[in-house]
Design an enzyme around this catalytic site. Sequence first.
Site, short mmCIF file in Angstrom:
data_model
loop_
_atom_site.label_atom_id
_atom_site.label_comp_id
_atom_site.label_asym_id
_atom_site.label_seq_id
_atom_site.Cartn_x
_atom_site.Cartn_y
_atom_site.Cartn_z
N HIS A 78 0.84 -1.21 0.00
CA HIS A 78 0.00 0.00 0.00
C HIS A 78 0.87 1.25 0.00
O HIS A 78 2.06 1.21 0.29
CB HIS A 78 -0.96 0.01 1.20
CG HIS A 78 -0.31 0.35 2.50
ND1 HIS A 78 -0.86 1.25 3.39
CD2 HIS A 78 0.84 -0.07 3.07
CE1 HIS A 78 -0.07 1.35 4.45
NE2 HIS A 78 0.96 0.56 4.28
N CYS A 113 3.98 5.20 5.58
CA CYS A 113 4.05 4.00 6.42
C CYS A 113 5.49 3.50 6.47
O CYS A 113 6.25 3.65 5.51
CB CYS A 113 3.14 2.92 5.83
SG CYS A 113 3.10 1.39 6.80
N GLN A 128 -7.20 -2.77 9.88
CA GLN A 128 -8.43 -1.99 10.08
C GLN A 128 -9.48 -2.45 9.06
O GLN A 128 -9.15 -2.79 7.94
CB GLN A 128 -8.12 -0.51 9.92
CG GLN A 128 -7.20 0.02 11.01
CD GLN A 128 -6.78 1.45 10.76
OE1 GLN A 128 -7.62 2.32 10.53
NE2 GLN A 128 -5.48 1.69 10.79
N SER A 156 -5.80 5.52 9.96
CA SER A 156 -4.38 5.84 9.76
C SER A 156 -4.17 6.92 8.71
O SER A 156 -3.14 7.58 8.69
CB SER A 156 -3.62 4.58 9.32
OG SER A 156 -3.67 3.62 10.33
N HIS A 211 -5.27 5.46 1.67
CA HIS A 211 -4.38 4.48 1.07
C HIS A 211 -4.82 4.17 -0.35
O HIS A 211 -5.99 4.28 -0.68
CB HIS A 211 -4.48 3.12 1.79
CG HIS A 211 -4.46 3.15 3.26
ND1 HIS A 211 -3.40 2.68 4.00
CD2 HIS A 211 -5.40 3.54 4.16
CE1 HIS A 211 -3.69 2.79 5.30
NE2 HIS A 211 -4.89 3.31 5.41
#
Length: 153
Positions: free
Chosen positions: A49, A103, A121, A144, A147
């Site tokens: 991702h 990330c 998630q 977060s 994405h």
Amino acid sequence: MSGELPEGWSEGVSRKTGKVYYFNESTGESQWEFPSEPADMGDKVRASHILVKHVESRNPSSWKEAKITRSKEEAITILQDLRTRIVNKEINFADLAKLESHCGSASRGGDLGWFGRGDMQKPFEEATYGLEVNEMSGIVDTASGVHIIRRTG
């Protein structure tokens, strides 16, 4: 041993002996012998991702930016532009993840390895399980950040 590892296996080097070992990503077990069969991954998937964080992210900082102040809308626009670059074959997914993802997986080209249901998630999990192998998602919104996901296994 030369050759490509069967799916679901990764290679490591023992800190104690310096010997190569093989790690089964499904079971978490290691062995010294080169694996002859793919690991049984069950219902697990593998994905990479690119994450772009924004001010509303649960942790609005990253290796890339100490304090993130962009809005969610700005993060979505950035991610849409990155996705377009991939679709237009200007750059491949992994190389772009290394440059742009917020990330820690960026150093691995965004690779998150194998994971099962309940490990990520919920919106991320649902999007990943809904993709075919080598298919890329649209924008996926989680706590977060936002994405794009490429299912790789």
